[in-house]
Structure formats: structure tokens, C-alpha cells
Motif scaffolding. Structure first.
Motif, PDB file in Angstrom:
ATOM      1  N   GLU A   1     -41.011  24.013 -43.015  1.00  0.00           N
ATOM      2  CA  GLU A   1     -39.900  23.392 -42.595  1.00  0.00           C
ATOM      3  C   GLU A   1     -39.840  22.677 -41.297  1.00  0.00           C
ATOM      4  O   GLU A   1     -39.159  21.892 -40.993  1.00  0.00           O
TER       5      GLU A   1
ATOM      6  N   GLN B   1     -43.405  29.286 -45.006  1.00  0.00           N
ATOM      7  CA  GLN B   1     -42.449  28.493 -45.139  1.00  0.00           C
ATOM      8  C   GLN B   1     -41.808  28.221 -43.783  1.00  0.00           C
ATOM      9  O   GLN B   1     -41.401  26.947 -43.769  1.00  0.00           O
ATOM     10  N   LYS B   2     -42.046  28.647 -42.838  1.00  0.00           N
ATOM     11  CA  LYS B   2     -41.522  28.336 -41.430  1.00  0.00           C
ATOM     12  C   LYS B   2     -42.307  27.044 -41.030  1.00  0.00           C
ATOM     13  O   LYS B   2     -41.642  26.167 -40.317  1.00  0.00           O
TER      14      LYS B   2
ATOM     15  N   LEU C   1     -38.306  18.580 -49.699  1.00  0.00           N
ATOM     16  CA  LEU C   1     -38.077  18.679 -48.355  1.00  0.00           C
ATOM     17  C   LEU C   1     -38.150  17.312 -47.811  1.00  0.00           C
ATOM     18  O   LEU C   1     -37.867  17.437 -46.342  1.00  0.00           O
TER      19      LEU C   1
ATOM     20  N   ASN D   1     -45.167  26.183 -33.969  1.00  0.00           N
ATOM     21  CA  ASN D   1     -44.198  26.862 -34.386  1.00  0.00           C
ATOM     22  C   ASN D   1     -43.318  27.881 -33.333  1.00  0.00           C
ATOM     23  O   ASN D   1     -42.397  27.918 -33.423  1.00  0.00           O
TER      24      ASN D   1
ATOM     25  N   ALA E   1     -41.470  19.492 -42.146  1.00  0.00           N
ATOM     26  CA  ALA E   1     -40.620  18.517 -42.961  1.00  0.00           C
ATOM     27  C   ALA E   1     -39.688  18.151 -41.820  1.00  0.00           C
ATOM     28  O   ALA E   1     -39.325  16.718 -41.835  1.00  0.00           O
ATOM     29  N   ALA E   2     -39.342  18.723 -41.093  1.00  0.00           N
ATOM     30  CA  ALA E   2     -38.268  18.392 -39.918  1.00  0.00           C
ATOM     31  C   ALA E   2     -38.869  17.293 -39.036  1.00  0.00           C
ATOM     32  O   ALA E   2     -37.948  16.117 -38.824  1.00  0.00           O
TER      33      ALA E   2
END
Lengths: 368, 75
Positions: free
Chosen positions: A12, A8-9, A50, B72, A15-16
Motif C-alpha cells: 500500500e 500488505q502494508k 492498486l 514503512n 502504491a501510494a
């Protein structure tokens, strides 16, 4: 490891980044996917939700069942009525044509059986040597290669192929050049598993000839978002190229052994795509060496009737396949045309855009 | 029909067959299309209509994962 591609992270974060690049471009962006499995993943994971509003993600001609010509299905029906066992992938049975459907033929007493792999089909023929078996060979490169490799082993004389196999890149190219103005695409998500066979290079013609960014793309949500991020980065920087997001399975040159089998067993010729029309160099047919296994020659079937409309009245499949309309634009969608009782081929197949949108909900598949 | 499923080799049956597994489900598949690859038990294959069409390139997969983890960390 595949879980990382559903994180998920990471989704995101990607998508950002896509949002930032879109904002910098400040115009509408249209990216097409040409594989039903991509559309499936996009709808299942709600990826359109998203993405920024200005980025449009369009399903294209990525469903082999949907683009199978009516006359090919008609020939399969004819053969099934000759006392021959017709073997087919399950999706094909419910597709309606002006000749009826394979399901109708089965109801009328024809021996139409569902198989899951080409090897199962040969095994069925070996098991019943006194019966004749025809495998209705429908699919793109990913199916064509296993079909060709069947000939690595002894094929029994009571087995033959009715080929309706197609190459994807020529059709996508015809679509890109064929209708100027109607499909102003900014980028392409190229089908990862087709590229496993044909090679990432096969898609290099789009950046080279048409200045269109391409990313060969895997099927997990992180794959698709990474590929979109790559395309947005190319657009933002004005540097158009071929990217290979799915390098864990796709080599630049593809699967050489699969290509050799396909070249040995098939010749490339024009083919008729339902709702699209004739596309040069997009069909695979058995070479003369394998003529004994060619069901068209063996049973003398040749319909090739392409006159008139090949979609049911009111059905928008032809425009959905070309990426010119969304499933929910069709007046029949989820009214008279449903997964339980499909009208057009795009609702029949699990890889058809209408079926996918219906399954996951059109509001999820398409941003409000 | 274009649905590919990654599965792991449990047993190789030369020249053209292998048993593969995912989440406890086993299947016999053709390895005719990747016969020239160096295959061993534990390798991940991409299976399509009962045929292995590719072997997972572990090195490339790890590179991708490292890039994703790095990005990340930075965000």
C-alpha cells in the motif's frame, strides 16, 4: 524472509508513492513487463487494481512457449516420428502449429515424454541406452544455461538436443526500435531471472540508447511495486537509468560461470520468434564442438518455413506478444479459446498472457 | 519454464549436486552453474528447471528489507 515481499502494508505504501508521482507527471505512462512470471504475479496479486488509472502495465514477449517458431515444433514432431523418444517441457505439447502438435504426434503413437529438468532428460537416456533420446530445448537464458551446463558431465551418445533457445534482450530491443509509434513505452520491468544469468548490465542498453527507464525486477508483489516506484521516480525526476531492484539474486555482471558455459556450448545466431519474426542475434545453437549432440544434424531435419501467418485465424497472439493488445481484446478469448481448449500459444502456456488472464480473471488482471 | 523457486540447501553432494528444500519438499538439483560460489547447508538458492542459477546475497537482501522497514516506519 520472502513474506516481507508480500506484506500488505508495504504494498500500500509503495502504491501510494506511485500514485503521488503519477499525479505529478499528469500524463499516461506505459510500462511493459517482458516475463510471464511477472505477469503471473501482477495478475495473481491484482496489482493493476492498486495502480493509478493513468499507469498502464502491459504484458510483453515474455513467454518462451508462445514465441517458439512453428517450424521448430514441426522439427520436434518429425523427429518424434522417427522412432526416437522426444523429451519436452509439458507446456509445449498442446501448442498447435501448421504441422500439428506434439500431443497429436503422441496420439499417433510417437514416444513423446514430459520432463521437468534437463538433468532428468539425460538420466532418461542413460537409463535406456538402446533408445535414442532428443530433448526439445525451448526457453530463454534461464533454461539455456542449465542446458549448456549439462556438458559439464559425460553426455551419452544416444542423447541430443533440438535447440529453440532464445535471448530476450535482443527481441525486446527489436520491439522497442522496430515499430515506432506503436509501442511508446515509458519504462521496462526487466526479467529478474534472465538477469541472474546475463547480468543487470545486459539491460543497460535501454536507458543508454533509447532513454528508457529500466528496473531489473524480482517476482514478489513488493518487488514489482518497488520496481514501478523506481521507474516512476526516474520519470518524475527526468533521470533515466538502469535500476536493479532484484539485487538479492542479480549481480551487475550476472552469473559468469553460466555465461562461460553458454559461450562454450552455443553460438549466437538470428532466430525466428513466432508472431514477431526474425530477430538478429537472438537464437542459441550448438557449436561445431557439440555437433554430435545436435539433433538437427543427427536426424537431418530442417524446416525453417516462415511463409504465411503463424497464428491461427482470428487469434491476436501476435499483437498480445508485442504488447499491442490485451488478451481480452481478442474475440476468441474465453469464447472459443480457453485454458481447457486453447487456440493460440498465449492460451496454452502457463506463462502466456491469455492463460494468465483467464486463470486469474480478466477483470482482475486488467483494471476495469 | 521461467518459474524460479527459492530453496534452501540441505545437503551438498560435490561436485555438481545438492539436495534443497522448501516447505518440507525436497529435491535434488544441479549446482554446476554456481560451482564457484562458496556454498554451505542453509544457503538459499534460486532453482530453475532443476538447476541452481544463483545464491541469495544475504547482505543485499537485508539492505532491501531495512529500506522497506524504514520507509514503512516513516509513513
Amino acid at each position: 524472509m520472502e513474506n516481507t515481499y508480500r506484506d500488505q502494508k508495504t504494498m500500500e505504501m509503495l502504491a501510494a508513492s506511485i500514485h503521488r508521482r503519477c499525479a505529478a507527471l499528469d500524463r499516461r505512462i506505459k510500462v511493459m513487463n517482458v516475463c510471464g512470471s511477472h505477469e503471473h504475479s501482477i495478475a495473481e496479486w491484482g496489482l493493476r487494481d492498486l495502480l493509478p488509472e493513468q499507469l498502464e502495465l502491459i504484458p510483453g514477449p515474455g513467454c518462451p512457449v508462445c514465441v517458439c517458431a512453428e517450424h521448430d515444433i514441426g522439427e520436434a514432431i518429425q523427429i518424434s516420428k522417427m522412432g526416437v523418444t522426444l523429451l519436452s517441457f509439458g507446456d509445449m505439447l498442446r501448442v498447435q502449429t501448421k504441422y500439428g502438435s506434439l500431443m497429436d504426434a503422441r496420439s499417433d503413437g510417437a514416444d513423446v515424454r514430459i520432463i521437468y529438468s534437463p538433468d532428468d532428460a539425460v538420466a532418461a537416456a542413460v537409463k535406456e541406452p538402446e533408445r535414442e533420446f532428443v530433448l526439445f530445448a525451448v526457453g530463454f537464458e534461464t533454461t539455456a544455461a542449465p542446458m549448456a551446463a549439462l556438458f559439464a558431465q559425460q553426455i551419452p551418445a544416444n542423447f541430443s538436443l533440438l535447440t529453440a533457445l532464445k535471448l530476450t534482450a535482443p527481441a525486446v530491443e527489436a520491439l522497442v526500435v522496430g515499430a515506432p509509434g506503436t509501442n511508446t513505452l515509458d519504462g521496462l520491468l526487466a526479467p529478474g531471472h534472465v538477469a541472474v544469468i546475463a547480468g543487470a548490465q545486459e539491460w543497460g542498453r535501454f536507458p543508454e540508447k533509447y532513454g528508457m527507464p529500466v528496473a531489473v525486477t524480482g517476482f514478489e508483489p513488493v518487488d514489482i511495486l518497488t520496481a514501478l516506484e523506481m521507474i516512476m521516480r526516474m520519470l518524475e525526476r527526468g533521470k533515466v537509468e538502469l535500476a536493479n531492484e532484484y539485487a538479492r539474486y542479480v549481480k551487475p555482471e550476472g552469473n559468469r560461470s553460466a555465461q562461460e558455459w553458454m559461450q562454450k556450448v552455443f553460438r549466437v545466431q538470428r532466430a525466428f520468434w513466432r508472431a514477431v519474426g526474425w530477430v538478429e542475434n537472438s537464437g542459441l545453437f550448438l557449436t561445431d564442438t557439440y555437433r554430435d549432440f545436435d539433433a538437427r544434424a543427427k536426424y537431418g531435419v530442417c524446416l525453417e518455413d516462415t511463409a504465411g501467418s503463424d497464428v491461427p485465424k482470428g487469434c491476436l497472439c501476435h499483437r498480445v506478444i508485442l504488447g499491442q493488445a490485451y488478451p481480452s481484446d481478442c474475440v476468441l478469448f474465453e469464447k472459443t479459446c480457453t485454458m481447457m481448449d486453447p487456440v493460440g500459444p498465449c492460451m496454452v502456456s502457463e506463462e502466456g498472457a491469455c492463460h494468465i488472464w483467464s486463470r486469474f480473471g480478466a477483470s482482475v488482471a486488467r483494471r476495469k | 519454464m521461467c518459474l524460479g523457486i527459492p530453496m534452501q540447501i540441505v545437503e551438498i553432494m560435490p561436485p555438481f549436486r545438492a539436495t534443497v528444500e522448501i516447505q518440507g519438499v525436497q529435491r535434488a538439483v544441479s549446482i554446476a552453474l554456481i560451482a564457484d560460489e562458496d556454498l554451505k547447508v542453509g544457503d538459499w538458492l534460486m532453482i530453475h528447471v532443476g538447476s541452481a542459477i544463483a545464491k541469495l546475497d544475504e547482505e543485499s537482501a537485508h539492505e532491501t528489507l531495512e529500506v522497506l522497514e524504514e520507509v514503512n516506519r516513516l509513513t
